[in-house]
Structures are given as structure tokens and as C-alpha cells.
Design a protein around this motif. Structure first.
Motif, PDB file in Angstrom:
ATOM      1  N   ARG A  98       9.118   6.660  11.625  1.00 24.14           N
ATOM      2  CA  ARG A  98      10.268   7.579  11.553  1.00 24.14           C
ATOM      3  C   ARG A  98      11.510   7.054  12.263  1.00 24.14           C
ATOM      4  NH1 ARG A  98       7.440  13.527  12.010  1.00 24.14           N
ATOM      5  NH2 ARG A  98       6.327  13.340  10.061  1.00 24.14           N
ATOM      6  N   ARG A  99      11.605   5.765  12.385  1.00 24.14           N
ATOM      7  CA  ARG A  99      12.798   5.152  12.989  1.00 24.14           C
ATOM      8  C   ARG A  99      13.622   4.422  11.929  1.00 24.14           C
ATOM      9  NH1 ARG A  99      13.091   7.956  17.372  1.00 24.14           N
ATOM     10  NH2 ARG A  99      11.324   7.734  18.727  1.00 24.14           N
ATOM     11  N   HIS A 100      13.240   4.581  10.661  1.00 19.93           N
ATOM     12  CA  HIS A 100      13.947   3.948   9.537  1.00 19.93           C
ATOM     13  C   HIS A 100      13.971   2.424   9.681  1.00 19.93           C
ATOM     14  CE1 HIS A 100      15.076   8.038   8.686  1.00 19.93           C
ATOM     15  NE2 HIS A 100      15.585   8.141   9.901  1.00 19.93           N
ATOM     16  N   ARG A 101      12.841   1.876  10.090  1.00 18.86           N
ATOM     17  CA  ARG A 101      12.747   0.425  10.308  1.00 18.86           C
ATOM     18  C   ARG A 101      11.644  -0.192   9.459  1.00 18.86           C
ATOM     19  NH1 ARG A 101      15.254  -1.857  14.663  1.00 18.86           N
ATOM     20  NH2 ARG A 101      14.854  -3.628  13.329  1.00 18.86           N
ATOM     21  N   LEU A 102      11.354   0.400   8.307  1.00 18.46           N
ATOM     22  CA  LEU A 102      10.286  -0.115   7.470  1.00 18.46           C
ATOM     23  C   LEU A 102      10.529  -1.573   7.088  1.00 18.46           C
ATOM     24  CD1 LEU A 102       7.596   0.523   6.186  1.00 18.46           C
ATOM     25  CD2 LEU A 102       8.807   1.353   4.159  1.00 18.46           C
ATOM     26  N   ASP A 103      11.786  -1.965   6.936  1.00 20.04           N
ATOM     27  CA  ASP A 103      12.080  -3.366   6.625  1.00 20.04           C
ATOM     28  C   ASP A 103      11.588  -4.278   7.735  1.00 20.04           C
ATOM     29  OD1 ASP A 103      14.022  -2.292   8.347  1.00 20.04           O
ATOM     30  OD2 ASP A 103      15.598  -3.600   7.585  1.00 20.04           O
ATOM     31  N   SER A 104      11.773  -3.883   8.983  1.00 18.42           N
ATOM     32  CA  SER A 104      11.287  -4.677  10.121  1.00 18.42           C
ATOM     33  C   SER A 104       9.765  -4.685  10.176  1.00 18.42           C
ATOM     34  CB  SER A 104      11.830  -4.115  11.437  1.00 18.42           C
ATOM     35  OG  SER A 104      13.234  -4.162  11.457  1.00 18.42           O
ATOM     36  N   VAL A 105       9.179  -3.531   9.911  1.00 18.11           N
ATOM     37  CA  VAL A 105       7.717  -3.424   9.946  1.00 18.11           C
ATOM     38  C   VAL A 105       7.094  -4.319   8.877  1.00 18.11           C
ATOM     39  CG1 VAL A 105       5.756  -1.867   9.596  1.00 18.11           C
ATOM     40  CG2 VAL A 105       7.716  -1.112  10.937  1.00 18.11           C
ATOM     41  N   VAL A 106       7.618  -4.273   7.677  1.00 16.51           N
ATOM     42  CA  VAL A 106       7.068  -5.088   6.584  1.00 16.51           C
ATOM     43  C   VAL A 106       7.238  -6.575   6.883  1.00 16.51           C
ATOM     44  CG1 VAL A 106       7.336  -5.700   4.138  1.00 16.51           C
ATOM     45  CG2 VAL A 106       7.283  -3.298   4.832  1.00 16.51           C
ATOM     46  N   ALA A 107       8.400  -6.972   7.379  1.00 18.19           N
ATOM     47  CA  ALA A 107       8.635  -8.389   7.702  1.00 18.19           C
ATOM     48  C   ALA A 107       7.708  -8.861   8.810  1.00 18.19           C
ATOM     49  CB  ALA A 107      10.094  -8.598   8.107  1.00 18.19           C
ATOM     50  N   ALA A 108       7.570  -8.074   9.873  1.00 23.58           N
ATOM     51  CA  ALA A 108       6.689  -8.448  10.985  1.00 23.58           C
ATOM     52  C   ALA A 108       5.232  -8.449  10.534  1.00 23.58           C
ATOM     53  CB  ALA A 108       6.884  -7.495  12.162  1.00 23.58           C
ATOM     54  N   ALA A 109       4.843  -7.458   9.752  1.00 29.33           N
ATOM     55  CA  ALA A 109       3.464  -7.372   9.272  1.00 29.33           C
ATOM     56  C   ALA A 109       3.110  -8.572   8.397  1.00 29.33           C
ATOM     57  CB  ALA A 109       3.257  -6.068   8.513  1.00 29.33           C
ATOM     58  N   HIS A 110       4.058  -9.000   7.599  1.00 30.00           N
ATOM     59  CA  HIS A 110       3.853 -10.186   6.745  1.00 30.00           C
ATOM     60  C   HIS A 110       3.544 -11.413   7.611  1.00 30.00           C
ATOM     61  CE1 HIS A 110       4.594 -13.302   3.783  1.00 30.00           C
ATOM     62  NE2 HIS A 110       5.550 -13.781   4.550  1.00 30.00           N
ATOM     63  N   ARG A 111       4.351 -11.623   8.638  1.00 29.60           N
ATOM     64  CA  ARG A 111       4.144 -12.775   9.526  1.00 29.60           C
ATOM     65  C   ARG A 111       2.824 -12.651  10.296  1.00 29.60           C
ATOM     66  NH1 ARG A 111       9.670 -11.711   9.823  1.00 29.60           N
ATOM     67  NH2 ARG A 111      10.938 -13.416   9.033  1.00 29.60           N
ATOM     68  N   CYS A 112       2.534 -11.451  10.761  1.00 24.49           N
ATOM     69  CA  CYS A 112       1.272 -11.230  11.483  1.00 24.49           C
ATOM     70  C   CYS A 112       0.078 -11.492  10.572  1.00 24.49           C
ATOM     71  CB  CYS A 112       1.207  -9.806  12.026  1.00 24.49           C
ATOM     72  SG  CYS A 112       2.268  -9.505  13.452  1.00 24.49           S
ATOM     73  N   ALA A 113       0.163 -11.051   9.331  1.00 24.76           N
ATOM     74  CA  ALA A 113      -0.940 -11.264   8.392  1.00 24.76           C
ATOM     75  C   ALA A 113      -1.170 -12.758   8.155  1.00 24.76           C
ATOM     76  CB  ALA A 113      -0.665 -10.546   7.068  1.00 24.76           C
ATOM     77  N   LEU A 114      -0.089 -13.509   7.998  1.00 29.29           N
ATOM     78  CA  LEU A 114      -0.237 -14.959   7.804  1.00 29.29           C
ATOM     79  C   LEU A 114      -0.886 -15.612   9.026  1.00 29.29           C
ATOM     80  CD1 LEU A 114       3.140 -15.891   6.058  1.00 29.29           C
ATOM     81  CD2 LEU A 114       0.856 -15.820   5.038  1.00 29.29           C
ATOM     82  N   ALA A 115      -0.439 -15.236  10.224  1.00 24.14           N
ATOM     83  CA  ALA A 115      -1.029 -15.792  11.449  1.00 24.14           C
ATOM     84  C   ALA A 115      -2.491 -15.378  11.565  1.00 24.14           C
ATOM     85  CB  ALA A 115      -0.246 -15.329  12.678  1.00 24.14           C
ATOM     86  N   GLY A 116      -2.788 -14.118  11.248  1.00 22.58           N
ATOM     87  CA  GLY A 116      -4.168 -13.635  11.325  1.00 22.58           C
ATOM     88  C   GLY A 116      -5.097 -14.354  10.364  1.00 22.58           C
ATOM     89  N   VAL A 117      -4.624 -14.582   9.154  1.00 22.41           N
ATOM     90  CA  VAL A 117      -5.445 -15.293   8.166  1.00 22.41           C
ATOM     91  C   VAL A 117      -5.667 -16.746   8.602  1.00 22.41           C
ATOM     92  CG1 VAL A 117      -5.456 -16.156   5.784  1.00 22.41           C
ATOM     93  CG2 VAL A 117      -4.933 -13.760   6.241  1.00 22.41           C
ATOM     94  N   ALA A 118      -4.644 -17.375   9.164  1.00 24.72           N
ATOM     95  CA  ALA A 118      -4.803 -18.753   9.661  1.00 24.72           C
ATOM     96  C   ALA A 118      -5.847 -18.802  10.774  1.00 24.72           C
ATOM     97  CB  ALA A 118      -3.465 -19.299  10.163  1.00 24.72           C
ATOM     98  N   LEU A 119      -5.780 -17.863  11.708  1.00 24.14           N
ATOM     99  CA  LEU A 119      -6.763 -17.821  12.790  1.00 24.14           C
ATOM    100  C   LEU A 119      -8.156 -17.488  12.265  1.00 24.14           C
ATOM    101  CD1 LEU A 119      -4.603 -16.131  15.541  1.00 24.14           C
ATOM    102  CD2 LEU A 119      -5.601 -18.430  15.640  1.00 24.14           C
ATOM    103  N   LEU A 120      -8.231 -16.643  11.252  1.00 23.85           N
ATOM    104  CA  LEU A 120      -9.529 -16.351  10.634  1.00 23.85           C
ATOM    105  C   LEU A 120     -10.127 -17.616  10.023  1.00 23.85           C
ATOM    106  CD1 LEU A 120     -11.779 -14.497   9.653  1.00 23.85           C
ATOM    107  CD2 LEU A 120     -10.322 -13.931   7.679  1.00 23.85           C
ATOM    108  N   GLY A 121      -9.305 -18.407   9.359  1.00 24.79           N
ATOM    109  CA  GLY A 121      -9.795 -19.676   8.806  1.00 24.79           C
ATOM    110  C   GLY A 121     -10.335 -20.588   9.884  1.00 24.79           C
ATOM    111  N   LEU A 122      -9.631 -20.663  11.018  1.00 29.44           N
ATOM    112  CA  LEU A 122     -10.121 -21.474  12.146  1.00 29.44           C
ATOM    113  C   LEU A 122     -11.428 -20.922  12.691  1.00 29.44           C
ATOM    114  CD1 LEU A 122      -6.800 -22.148  14.094  1.00 29.44           C
ATOM    115  CD2 LEU A 122      -8.165 -23.812  12.800  1.00 29.44           C
ATOM    116  N   ALA A 123     -11.509 -19.603  12.837  1.00 24.70           N
ATOM    117  CA  ALA A 123     -12.727 -18.982  13.370  1.00 24.70           C
ATOM    118  C   ALA A 123     -13.915 -19.209  12.446  1.00 24.70           C
ATOM    119  CB  ALA A 123     -12.505 -17.486  13.597  1.00 24.70           C
ATOM    120  N   LEU A 124     -13.703 -19.054  11.157  1.00 28.00           N
ATOM    121  CA  LEU A 124     -14.801 -19.270  10.213  1.00 28.00           C
ATOM    122  C   LEU A 124     -15.228 -20.734  10.179  1.00 28.00           C
ATOM    123  CD1 LEU A 124     -13.647 -16.921   7.325  1.00 28.00           C
ATOM    124  CD2 LEU A 124     -15.642 -16.623   8.812  1.00 28.00           C
TER     125      LEU A 124
END
Length: 172
Positions: A98-124
Motif C-alpha cells: 500500500r505504498r504504491h511501490r509495486l514497480d520497486s517490489v517487482v524489480a527487487a523480487a526479480h533480482r532476488c529470484a535470480l540470485a536465489g536460483v543461482a544459489l540453489l544451483g550451487l547448493a544442489l
């Protein structure tokens, strides 16, 4: 940077015309798509962490060589890092709700998802090395890890980037 800005503008125009979406509708769809993707990945990460966390409490764990213990710690670290990054979008969304920052949330979430998937690949990859090294030997474990790492890179990175580059050439 300017070329990527031009590309983003072209993408925005395409979405407006082809999908008849407003910017807010596109952000909502992007957020929904990303949350669905994270649901798929998080279950696997949670299972992996659960399996890794019980290992030190098993009697045979004491027999692991020092290099395999270090690999174990690095693997647990990568799995926990993957969890941090894959769950981070929820925190971003809650804090910015409710802060009208969905653009920031989506951009940050995209980067976090990429980092998370990379770390998952390393862990596996680390988990495969550990399992195969214990069952068949260190050399076999390293070989299996190299094969799995190459597979992750080919399927998770190289193939999508090639398709992305090919689509950029077609779109122009």
C-alpha cells in the motif's frame, strides 16, 4: 544503459498494444507470475535444507573428510542463501504494501529470484558432490558435480540467454 532503456520502452509499448495492459496491470501480472515461480522453487529449497540440516546428527557424518565437511558447510550456506533470496520478495511486498511501490517490489523480487536460483544451483551441485563422493568416491563426486553444474548452466542460463538474444534480433 541507453539501449536497455530503449528496449524497456519498446517492451512497454508491446504490452500496451498486444495485451491492452496498463502499467499497473502489467506490474500485477509480473508480480503474480513471479510469486508462482517462487512457490515452485521454494518447496525444493526447503526440502534440501531439511535434508542437509539433519546430516551432522547422523553417526556416519563424523567419518567425512575435512574437505567434504567444508563442502557440506558451503552447500548449507548456499541453500540458506537461496532461501533468503527466494523469500525476500515476500518481505519487500509486506513492507512496501500500500505504498504504491509495486514497480520497486517487482524489480527487487526479480533480482532476488535470480540470485536465489543461482544459489540453489550451487547448493544442489554441492549436494550431488557430497552424495556421490560418500557413495562412490571423491573423484566420482567431483565428476558428478561438474556434470550437474554444466547441466544447470546449460539449462538455467545459456539456453534462456540464447533464446533471449535470438528474440531481440527477431524483434528488431
Amino acid at each position: 544503459m541507453r539501449e536497455s532503456d530503449d528496449r524497456a520502452s519498446e517492451d512497454d509499448d508491446w504490452y500496451r498494444q498486444a495485451r491492452r495492459e496498463t502499467e499497473v496491470e502489467r506490474l500485477d501480472r509480473n508480480w503474480s507470475d513471479l510469486v508462482q515461480e517462487l512457490r515452485v522453487v521454494q518447496t525444493g529449497v526447503q526440502f534440501l535444507i531439511g535434508a542437509l540440516l539433519i546430516l551432522p546428527f547422523q553417526a556416519p557424518f563424523g567419518e567425512l573428510s575435512q574437505p567434504l565437511r567444508l563442502l557440506y558447510l558451503a552447500t548449507v550456506g548456499a541453500a540458506i542463501g537461496a532461501t533468503v533470496f527466494l523469500v525476500a520478495p515476500v518481505s519487500w511486498h509486506r513492507i512496501l504494501f500500500r505504498r504504491h511501490r509495486l514497480d520497486s517490489v517487482v524489480a527487487a523480487a526479480h533480482r532476488c529470484a535470480l540470485a536465489g536460483v543461482a544459489l540453489l544451483g550451487l547448493a544442489l551441485t554441492g549436494a550431488v558432490i557430497l552424495v556421490v563422493a560418500v557413495v562412490a568416491g571423491t573423484a566420482e563426486g567431483v565428476f558428478a558435480g561438474a556434470v550437474v553444474a554444466a547441466l544447470f548452466l546449460a539449462i538455467w542460463v545459456v539456453a534462456p540467454w540464447r533464446w533471449r538474444r535470438a528474440s531481440m534480433r527477431v524483434d528488431r
